[in-house]
Design a protein around this motif. Structure first.
Motif, PDB file in Angstrom:
ATOM      1  N   MET A 205       3.161  47.841  49.926  1.00  0.00           N
ATOM      2  CA  MET A 205       3.346  48.928  48.962  1.00  0.00           C
ATOM      3  C   MET A 205       3.776  50.210  49.676  1.00  0.00           C
ATOM      4  N   THR A 206       3.187  50.481  50.828  1.00  0.00           N
ATOM      5  CA  THR A 206       3.575  51.671  51.589  1.00  0.00           C
ATOM      6  C   THR A 206       5.041  51.589  51.988  1.00  0.00           C
ATOM      7  N   ASN A 207       5.467  50.428  52.471  1.00  0.00           N
ATOM      8  CA  ASN A 207       6.881  50.250  52.817  1.00  0.00           C
ATOM      9  C   ASN A 207       7.775  50.480  51.602  1.00  0.00           C
ATOM     10  N   ALA A 208       7.367  49.950  50.456  1.00  0.00           N
ATOM     11  CA  ALA A 208       8.195  50.074  49.249  1.00  0.00           C
ATOM     12  C   ALA A 208       8.327  51.535  48.814  1.00  0.00           C
ATOM     13  N   TYR A 209       7.250  52.279  48.835  1.00  0.00           N
ATOM     14  CA  TYR A 209       7.386  53.666  48.375  1.00  0.00           C
ATOM     15  C   TYR A 209       8.058  54.546  49.426  1.00  0.00           C
ATOM     16  N   ARG A 210       7.880  54.258  50.699  1.00  0.00           N
ATOM     17  CA  ARG A 210       8.495  55.088  51.737  1.00  0.00           C
ATOM     18  C   ARG A 210       9.968  54.796  51.959  1.00  0.00           C
ATOM     19  N   HIS A 211      10.341  53.532  51.885  1.00  0.00           N
ATOM     20  CA  HIS A 211      11.682  53.137  52.333  1.00  0.00           C
ATOM     21  C   HIS A 211      12.641  52.733  51.228  1.00  0.00           C
TER      22      HIS A 211
END
Length: 173
Positions: A49-55
Motif C-alpha cells: 500500500m505504501t508503494n502504491a500511494y507513493r509511486h
C-alpha cells in the motif's frame, strides 16, 4: 470450502495504509487466521500500500484496490493491491542510511509467493503475495523462520523485528 474474499478501495493517500492494515486485521480475526500469519500479512500489505500511494503517479480520484482471498480450501491467504499506474515495481538497493526502499525485499523474504501483473483492461497493475497458513504445523520452531533469513540476507540493521511466518518461502516469481 468455497473461496472466501473481501476487497476494498481506498484513496491514494498515506492514511489509506493504516486503514488497509486495520481492515486486514479485522478480516483475519473473522477468518481465525493464526496470529503470525496475520502479522506477516499486515506488514506486507503495508509495504504494498505504501508503494502504491507513493509511486503510483496517476490522476486525482484514482483509488487503490485491495483484495484478500482465502484459497486452496482455506490453506493459503492471497493479498493483492491494484493501482492505476502502469509502472511495475522495481527493487532498490538501499544504503544503511536510507529510510525506505526495502518493501519488495521484505515481500520476497516473507511471502511464500509473490508477483506482479498488468491489469486486464490495460490500465494499471496488480502486485500480490501469498502466505501458506500451514494449519497442520505442530512445531513451527523446527524450521528456520523467514525473519531469520531476512536478517541473514540484510545489509542493514533494523530496530524492529518483522513477525515470523511458518516455514521459509517455497517459491519465488
Amino acid at each position: 470450502m468455497p473461496e472466501e474474499a473481501v476487497e476494498w478501495q481506498l484513496p491514494r493517500h498515506p492514511r489509506s495504509v493504516g486503514r488497509s492494515r486495520a481492515r486486514l486485521r479485522e478480516q483475519a480475526a473473522d477468518w481465525k487466521l493464526p496470529d503470525d500469519v496475520t502479522d506477516t500479512a499486515v506488514l506486507l500489505l503495508s509495504e504494498l500500500m505504501t508503494n502504491a500511494y507513493r509511486h503510483a503517479r496517476v490522476s486525482p480520484g484514482r483509488e487503490i484496490r485491495t483484495r484478500c482471498t482465502l484459497e486452496d480450501d482455506g490453506r493459503r491467504l492471497r493479498v493483492s493491491v491494484t493501482d492505476a499506474s502502469d509502472t511495475m515495481p522495481t527493487f532498490r538497493n538501499p544504503s544503511p542510511e536510507d529510510e525506505s526502499g526495502r518493501g519488495l525485499i521484505l515481500v520476497t523474504l516473507l511471502a511464500d509467493e509473490w508477483g506482479t501483473e498488468p491489469r486486464p483492461n490495460g490500465l494499471g497493475k496488480t502486485i500480490w503475495f501469498t502466505l501458506d497458513l500451514d494449519l497442520d504445523a505442530t512445531t513451527p520452531a523446527a524450521s528456520p523462520s523467514p525473519t531469520a533469513s531476512a536478517h541473514a540476507c540484510s545489509t542493514t540493521a533494523t530496530s524492529a523485528v518483522p513477525p515470523t511466518h511458518g516455514t521459509p518461502p517455497s517459491s519465488r516469481r
